[in-house]
Design a protein around this motif. Sequence first.
Motif, PDB file in Angstrom:
ATOM      1  N   PHE A   1       0.675  -1.263   0.000  1.00 51.32           N
ATOM      2  CA  PHE A   1      -0.115  -0.076  -0.146  1.00 51.32           C
ATOM      3  C   PHE A   1       0.852   1.257  -0.086  1.00 51.32           C
ATOM      4  CE2 PHE A   1      -3.378  -2.459   2.504  1.00 51.32           C
ATOM      5  CZ  PHE A   1      -3.772  -2.981   1.249  1.00 51.32           C
TER       6      PHE A   1
ATOM      7  N   LEU B   1       3.942   1.516  -0.950  1.00 56.29           N
ATOM      8  CA  LEU B   1       4.690   1.981  -2.392  1.00 56.29           C
ATOM      9  C   LEU B   1       3.510   2.220  -3.411  1.00 56.29           C
ATOM     10  CD1 LEU B   1       6.741  -1.420  -2.369  1.00 56.29           C
ATOM     11  CD2 LEU B   1       7.634   1.052  -2.169  1.00 56.29           C
ATOM     12  N   ALA B   2       2.489   1.570  -3.369  1.00 54.74           N
ATOM     13  CA  ALA B   2       1.327   2.238  -4.386  1.00 54.74           C
ATOM     14  C   ALA B   2       1.011   3.467  -4.138  1.00 54.74           C
ATOM     15  CB  ALA B   2      -0.119   1.336  -4.049  1.00 54.74           C
ATOM     16  N   ALA B   3       0.900   3.786  -2.757  1.00 54.29           N
ATOM     17  CA  ALA B   3       0.549   5.279  -2.526  1.00 54.29           C
ATOM     18  C   ALA B   3       1.519   6.163  -3.172  1.00 54.29           C
ATOM     19  CB  ALA B   3       0.620   5.503  -0.977  1.00 54.29           C
TER      20      ALA B   3
ATOM     21  N   ARG C   1       3.380   5.420  -5.641  1.00 54.41           N
ATOM     22  CA  ARG C   1       3.435   5.510  -7.041  1.00 54.41           C
ATOM     23  C   ARG C   1       2.345   6.376  -7.540  1.00 54.41           C
ATOM     24  NH1 ARG C   1       3.803   0.884 -11.542  1.00 54.41           N
ATOM     25  NH2 ARG C   1       3.414   2.418 -13.223  1.00 54.41           N
TER      26      ARG C   1
END
Lengths: 904, 348, 316, 59, 66
Positions: free
Chosen positions: E50, E52-54, E56
């Motif tokens: 999550f 890393l996704a944020a 990204r």
Amino acid sequence: MDKCIACGLCAEKCPKKVDDLYNENLIKRKAAYVEYAQAVPLKYAIDKDNCIYFKKGKCRACEKFCPTDAINLEEKEEELSIHAGAIILAPGFTAFDPSEYLTYKYAKHPNVVTSFEFERILSATGPFQGHLVRPSDHKEPKKIAWLQCIGSRDINQCDTGYCSSVCCMYAIKEAVVAKEHAGSDLDCAIFFMDMRTHGKDFDRYYDDAKEKNGVRFIRSRVPTIESVEGSDELIIPYVNENGDISEESFDMVVLSVGLKTSPELIALAEKLGIDLTEGKLCQTASFHPVSTSKEGIYVCGAFAGPKDIPQSVIEASSAAAKAGACLSVSRNTMTREKKVPEEKNVTGDRPRIGVFVCQCGINIGGVVDVPGVRDYAESLPFVEYVTDNLFSCSTDTQDIMAQVIKENNLNRIVVAACTPKTHEPLFQETLISVGLNKYLFEMTNIRNQDSWVHKDEPDMATQKAKDLVRMAVAKVALVEPLVEPELDVDERALVIGGGISGMASAKSLSDQGYNVDIVERSAQLGGMALNLFRTWKGEDIQKNLSELIESIETDSNIKIHLDTELSSVEGFVGNFKTTLNSNGKQEVVEHGIAVIATGANESRPDEYLYGEDSRVVTHLELDQMFMNNDPSLKDIKTAVFIQCVGSREPDRPYCSKVCCTHSIESALYLKELNPNMNIYVLYRDIRTYGEREYIYRKARLAGIMFIRFSVDEKPKVSKDNDVLKIELWDPILEETVVIKADLLALASAIVSYKDEKLAQFFKVPLNEDGFFVEKHAKLGPSEFATDGVFLCGMAHYPKPIDESIAQALAASSRAVTLLAKKTIHVGGTVAEVNPLFCSSCGVCVSICPYSAPSFIEEGPFTGRAEVNPVLCKGCGLCVASCRSGALNLKGFGEGQLMAMINQI
Amino acid sequence: MTLKLFAKEQWLTTLEGLKESYKIFVPVRDGDFHTFMPLDEGKKPDFDYPNTRLSPKSLIYPQSERIFEYSLDESAPDAHILKETEKDYSPRAIVGIRPCDAHAFKIVELNFDSPEYKDPWWVQRYESTVLIGLGCNDPVSTCFCTSVGGGPFDEDGLDVILYDLGESYLAKGLTDKGEDFLAKAKGRTKADDASIKRAEELAKSASDKISVNVPVDRLKDKVINELFAASFWEEVAFSCINCGTCTYLCPTCWCFDIQDEVIGKEGDRIKNWDSCMFPLFTLHGSGHNPRDNKFQRVRQRFMHKLKYYVDKYDNGVQCSGCGRCVRYCPVNIDIREVCKLMNSYRSD
Amino acid sequence: MVTYTDEIRKTAKKLLEDKTVDVFIGYKKGTVPMMNEPVLVSDADKADTLYWDSFCGLNLCNYLTKRTDRIGILATGCNSRNIVTHIIENQIKRDQLYIVGIPCTGMIDHRAVLRAVKEREILEVTENGDSFTVKGNDFNETFDKKEYLQANCKTCTHRNPVEYDEVIGTPFEEQEVSEAYRDVEKIKGMASDKKWDFFTQMISNCIRCYACRNACPLCYCPTCFVDESGPQWVGKSIDPTDTMTFHILRAYHCAGRCTDCGACERACPVGIPVRQFTRKLNKDVFDLFKWEAGLSLDERPPLDVYRPDDYNDFIR
Amino acid sequence: MPDEVMGSVLVVGGGIAGMQSALDLADSGYYVYLLEKGPSIGGSMAKLDKTFPTNDCAM
Amino acid sequence: MTDWEPKITTFLCNWCSYGAADLAGVSRLQYPPDFRVIRVPCSGRVSPKFILAAFRHGSDGVWVSG
């Protein structure tokens, strides 16, 4: 009251400022007010004693501005008559008013505050928003002193002879928190007589305060506080431990005030006809700790003796258990159940989202462009309906919302308003009322976390609100209806331990109408209490104990298993299956709940010549002599008690709690036997908390000598030509004294059984001392984090009989809340495993604090994990830890959270 | 067919001079390995190399290529419309490519440029590229181009071939594209007979150096189903760890996957290399995977290269004998050994 | 080494003959120099294909998962630790295994050897105790083995197998290694932008073939997070963010479980020192929890378990 | 005043003890009258900043 | 640089930090409007993915609190 939506407009418009009692009058509030921001119910009230309208007959500003017509100034006081089967008194205490002590200058000097005022000063919701400043000039103090026993243990200036029991701990806490706020440079000094940190983990807290936080502890009773002319500083003169008089200046002094019973309460007690004690506290008996002298009236909390929160919570549940026992035939006769429409199946339907944006009066609408947010929401995918409401939570809006959902066939709802922590259940009720699953809902917080905190940046706040709505819509589109599985509860109970706690708990469960199996490892019921003589209130323990044992033995609801231990436990809350082993004979009992009451033991000292000289005995051995009427007792010329034998030492840093009282009680009994006996009690701190203080005083008056020692300079016991010699440094005489004793009683520590097997069986934790760890130190003292497992007695921590019984009753009360439901609903937010993805690594199994995941034992997915939804608390630890992505948390799924992240 | 001579000391200048007409790729040493890089990236070309670690297939067929772009912003006028991502098809020259790798393009061409279907991006890029081959004077022990229809000086697929004569390169134009390249190259001199003779000798001796003989002659005769059911696959596959090294390094592996990636409101449609070694390669939307275990995937790779391709195109095997997979396989699965097993397989 | 090979063959033959095991997993001599191939022998007569030298770098533990038969397996120090990890992570049962331990003298870094002979083609390598000789078409050089060990072997402090049923050869004293994490410390000392540049540069050649992941015995999940599509955590293209995500998350999944066997780095076809990621976490796990993976059959890695009495205050 | 045992309890005081009693009784199937003299429940505990020995927020 | 507003993704535990953020509101504490809060049942729910996704998706900072 139903109309009030807590917008706060009445308080804003009210012209009358009054002292804010909640903040200990340190600041002002309005006459139209809510006590504090998190108050329940969150409804504004009019302070009739101060309101201009009530005083002078005009104003009514609040009424004029109230947007919901919630204010009725014509409301008259009503007298209601209530028919109830039992009464529980939980009236609490009033703090001692230190104005009586003129020398402490409380009334005169603003920088002398009470401990309760200091709590408010520290609080983020307090008068200074948690910024630690002194009242006189709002400057940050550099030095603060606490004076203990203000209005406690004092019959000279006030007539409160008892110890208030909680002040030592709260003073340490305040000092530690103050240092947290102000930084470690803040100098905190606590002036005390005896440090009474007798509760669970209290001594550790005390040690940390001293060693890690650098709080200073000064053993001295301070007689007076001097003010300095032309300065806000205060001087404290005191006698230090060397006997010298010294003085120190402080910026602030906190008076650790005691807990008292209010005059109104004394009057009420009189009206009810219940007996009070010498200290004007509610009279109770050790074996009936929450029963007043009047049948059907029970008591709990500080009115039954000053106490801390967990003990109050324990007694509260005990009182409920006692009330429940006398009313059990009428259980469920007056309660009502809600009717709900059948749930609509929306699975597979295209999302049809309704977005409701709340103005919350001006709370949101005054900052955020609510119509703008509403119109923006309309542009989002799957959104079929949008509107904004002045007050989304008001009853009429809820009706409209229900209507709208039905008319527009909505299947997902977003409410952008205040916080889900308080209002989510309300909106979920509305969903349920129209047959929608309550999990098809998402609330986003545009008030507490937006309009209220960005009031000077309306554009940014509006943008944030739009973002939050977009995130909520993205998530809600992906949510699915969740079921809350229903589970039958086996209405039988298993109590482990046949001591006082176990028996009291079993009896209470039986009295409330439940069948109980009680398991005792030894050959007889009674436990440790079989070795005890007399309580500090003078009650005969053996007499009370045999009554209790008999009541258990004759109870048809209770089955006794002696010489029995547990060999395995399967299952979970509501459905346990336990195998008992009695001398190799196995028996399986099924039960819905379990109470752990396995007690604790007396340690065998390895010092002070114990075991080498027959005159050196432990407390239990001394009680045995008392019970046997040992003739040698009368011939004793000198008896010595040594306290803290194996307690409060580096290896065992906790206080065994009962020993000070027990030693004093035993010493007094020896005096009864032989008034000429010389008796010495060698102690570190005397911890006769509450009204136990009275027997400490009685002992001193009876001529019993108390000599203090420190852990670094313990007494030396030696044998010289058969003379038992005890040497120690007397800090008062400032010399070494030598006592020749005929009896040396050691207050040996209470030690846990460290029952790791049992802990494993029920998946409950033990602390480093081997005592069981309760669910919550304050709010869940008699239960475990594992559902359906309860805790009482010395298995939790050393404690006297009255507290053990109270906790036993509390455990049964907590258990009955489960048993009475007959079925339990499990939360829908639980983890589930997709076995196709599972790699059998077992991380979930080992990482779950609640033991919800386990390995599948048969079938095509043998070896893969599964989650028992009954045990799962929905924390998601397993989900985040699963390397294979096999776990999903319903309601907080990866897709749902990722959808929110995508919309940031 | 033009024959020209380039002095080595002038060679770099010659290439620099061609930069006006072509984007030039040359082998460059990068750490422990060689790789093709544009001439202008500050690194010195190194033509004295066995072969590059990665095959030059990515120059024609990139590992990841954005083919379309689109917007999901409803307010944009072209929301949801696929727009082709701009690509550079200006002329390029790969200088120093080994004959096996050039041959590989011819093998792959059958797939990307067939009468029924053309991959426009592959075709356009292949057509805009001129391949200047460099014959292998010293083939290494893993080379087996001669077994699969190529050779260290094989000209198939090349536009120009260079013979390394020590002091100079002899360049032979092979196609119009190649002739054009040579015509633009400055510093060339006419090849003398001695040089031509030496070049011929070099080619012959290089061929002789390849001692490995991988028999492929009977693959076509095998019955597909029998070969498919052969007992040796489990053994061949045992050590495989299912990484994509062999397929990603292979100049003839062409499989790709199309993915959409959306960040915020902007989306890209991307063509990425894929590998039959990965379980995801054949995973169905239903969750079913027809090649669910390792030996099926390993079998697929060899069957595709050495049997399906052979049967389908009648163009030999789908292997140019470069030996990269043999050299870099972390567990030493050797296609030469597998080929022998297949070629000699008899179902009893 | 010759003695190891002979002993291995003898032991495997005996185990297969007396039916102690159904199969035996070891190495056979590779078809190219400096490369051996893992092999499964199920017939006692074929035990002679087994082979051992200092190029047995791939971790045999990879071949254990999901097997249901009785397995004989060779195990060096690190490989035996991976077997332990497999057992506690339920990938194989201890009683299925007959572990033949090998006190390991370290594996030779084939890339370092290639560099040493200036990339000329190596046709044959022969070992002779502490040295080895490399032969090519026109050269013949002898090197000291110690100088050419894989980086992980140089700093290895568990060369002897930790869990085994039988040991071939004699276990020897473990080496003392000082400053085993000098490289990690060096990176730790960089400024954050330098650090980012360092890692970006380090993985710039990555082709996402996942050889590092697949060579690692810890990566046995049926579906790796990079292959998940709902949600798709990692993009499929060679976008640097995705590549970095893959490497960082892979390392995190190995935290507290990695035995630093070096298989990942050895398998990488483009020579990325991927151990830089896993080593940092190995060091952290050691510093924080005094934990080295695979030394105990009774305890799970620290990041796999929850302790209410965790010594760290923050978790309470 | 009815003859049978009433299934209800009067709890006097809306502090932590009163609230806990009321909750236990309600959960056990009894009707509870919770009496509090002030405008909101919570009692003394609501005024505390933190609680010992865990330093948890009293709220 | 002065106009630049960071974007901070915040994962708050429902039982503590989310309540604290509510309390900040109740106390009317003012702070920059750069946080976007995602309520989670426990900070233990927050997978590194999550975070890393944020990043990204354009976050400048990620705050996990529990």
